[in-house]
Design a protein around this motif. Structure first.
Motif: not given
Length: 549
Positions: A206-233
């Motif tokens: 299960e990967k309920p946390y999806k980033y709309k910008e690139c479509g990548k999904a994660f199994n933790r909300s913290s991983n999604l938050t971390t991933h967002k920062i990659i895009h924003t820098g």
């Protein structure tokens, strides 16, 4: 406590004793003998306080709390049926209350109400120090301790202090080795419920946390938050010591230990110390040989989840991390970070011993081992020790003969992905590493580094036996074998041994009659690459002669 309670409602002795203690602890002023319950009830839910009990006991049990409700799974006493129901939901792992705003689910309505405040525009508690806003006074109080440095919760075992009681509770489990949260699927136990929840998603996928910008999904909300920062820098967490910024608070906390030199987590097997518990856990797998991360398609198992992720990309060929400036695509975010530094020229990791600087901390760690002579990775087959785990892996494959990385172009197989990657450049003709002094280009960064030493005359690798110096570590290693007489490369066909792998390769080609090096100009084939180079020079000279004529 009366016999009616113990006989009719608590068949297991350990539960009986636990509930006995829990109830008495809460209502201790009533006394042991005065606590009576009616006969003839089949469950604790039906049992009411006996009317013959003393007035003091009735004061302890108001009419609204005249029932005792017990959780079947754990010894928990509730005085309202709604409380018991809410408590049982936690064990059932159901989260029926869902937030319409972000999709996050909760096991209790109260938790959902508290969560909704995050989305609400009104936030009540503002920090004067940094301007951060909170919707709960408890969270605000905890946050203030970051600025004040207050750590009121201290561990009696080791003296370590924490700013939250929950952190102390988790820390205590390190000493007790208690792991109360067990996975029903595989039996693996954890010391935190949150880690169990994350682990469960490994089984379900299960990967309920999806980033709309690139479509990548994660199994933790913290991983999604971390991933967002990659895009924003964005890197909001800054080190006061050296000014370095991080996109995660945990990374900053880990980094700070570099300055303090603190390594509180020690391995009992080899006495090696680490800055964080996660690294220690991963390190322990070297001793145990545990490989919990398995890829179902090929059956290969790994010690780290990150290695499994990297391995999956070999099968899919996916390269999701692209650098905008040069268009280069990479299969790991860490490789992208390292690659960026090639363009910026940034080398933040400096060796105090020799002053040499590096783009990543791992290379610095390996460099330090050259100075200390530390070789923590030992091969059980040949007893040889290495400074790097990757070199140990390659050594093991020499013994097993395993070559999992195959070139699609020519079918040649290799022991590691890096060698395959370098080999591919022979087919593509790619030479991305160019010398600024003479313009000569190379297909490997290490070859460029070694080449630069021709211009500088630097020979940093010195033989302790005879004092001879070399511009490449590989040349020193080969040279040392003259003194030791070591010949690690043996021909299985004839039993002859060689000090260099290239000598063994040449010998094999002589035996087989293979001529893998073909000239495109005259179709002539050779058994050595050096012979092909010589042949090419003949064509080049012929062309020059014709041009001059």
């Amino acid at each position: 406590m009366c016999s009616h309670f113990t006989q009719d409602f608590l068949p297991e002795k350990n539960i009986e004793e636990s509930l006995h203690k829990v109830t008495l602890r809460r209502y201790e002023k009533c006394g042991h003998k005065k606590f009576l319950l009616k006969e003839g009830y089949k469950s604790v839910d039906e049992c009411k306080v006996h009317k013959e009990g003393c007035n003091e006991l009735n004061q302890c049990f108001p009419t609204t709390q005249s029932k005792i409700f017990q959780c079947d799974k754990y010894v928990k006493v509730c005085h309202k049926f709604s409380h018991l129901k809410a408590h049982k939901i936690r064990h059932a792992d159901k989260k029926p209350f869902k937030c319409k705003e972000c999709g996050k689910s909760f096991c209790m309505l109260l938790h959902l109400i508290q969560h909704k405040r995050i989305h609400a525009t009104v936030k009540f508690y503002k920090c004067k120090e940094c301007g951060k806003v909170y919707n709960r006074s408890s969270t605000f109080t905890t946050h203030k301790r970051i600025h004040t440095g207050e750590k009121p919760y201290k561990c009696e075992e080791c003296g370590k202090a924490f700013n939250q009681s929950t952190n102390l509770t988790r820390h205590k489990r390190i000493h007790t080795a208690e792991k109360p949260y067990k996975c029903e699927e595989c039996g693996k136990a954890f010391n935190q419920s949150s880690i169990l929840s994350k682990h469960k998603k490994t089984h379900t996928g299960e990967k309920p946390y999806k980033y709309k910008e690139c479509g990548k999904a994660f199994n933790r909300s913290s991983n999604l938050t971390t991933h967002k920062i990659i895009h924003t820098g964005e890197k909001p967490y800054k080190c006061e010591e050296c000014g370095k910024a991080f996109h995660q608070s945990s990374k900053l906390a880990k980094h700070k230990k570099i300055h303090t030199g603190e390594k509180p987590y020690k391995c009992e097997d080899c006495c090696r110390a680490f800055t964080d518990s996660a690294t220690l856990t991963r390190h322990k797998r070297i001793h145990t040989g545990e490989k919990p991360y398995k890829y179902e398609d090929c059956g290969k198992a790994f010690t780290y989840s990150t290695t499994l992720t990297r391995h999956k990309i070999i099968h899919t060929g996916e390269k999701p991390y692209k650098y905008k400036d040069c268009g280069k695509a990479l299969n790991e975010s860490s490789m992208l970070t390292t690659h960026k530094k090639i363009h910026t020229g940034e080398k933040p990791y400096k060796c105090e011993q020799c002053g040499k600087a590096f783009t990543d901390s791992a290379t610095l760690t390996r460099r330090k081992r050259i100075h200390t002579g530390e070789k923590p990775y030992k091969c059980e087959d040949c007893g040889k020790a290495f400074t790097d785990s990757a070199i140990l892996t390659r050594c093991k494959r020499i013994h097993t003969g395993e070559k999992p990385y195959r070139c699609e172009e020519c079918g040649k197989a290799f022991t590691d992905s890096a060698t395959l990657h370098k080999h591919k450049r022979i087919h593509t003709g790619e030479t991305p590493y160019k010398c600024e002094d003479c313009g000569k280009a190379f297909n490997e960064s290490s070859t460029l580094t070694a080449h630069k030493r021709i211009h500088t005359g630097e020979t940093p690798y010195k033989c302790e036996e005879c004092g001879k110096a070399f511009n490449h570590s590989l040349h020193l290693t080969t040279h040392k074998r003259i003194h030791t007489g070591e010949k690690p490369y043996k021909c299985e066909e004839y039993g002859k041994a060689f000090s260099q792998s290239s000598s063994l390769t040449k010998r094999k080609i002589i035996y087989t009659g293979e001529q893998p090096y073909k000239c495109e100009e005259c179709d002539k084939a050779f058994n050595l690459s050096a012979s092909l180079i010589k042949n090419k020079k003949i064509h080049t000279r012929e062309k020059l002669y014709k041009t001059r004529k």
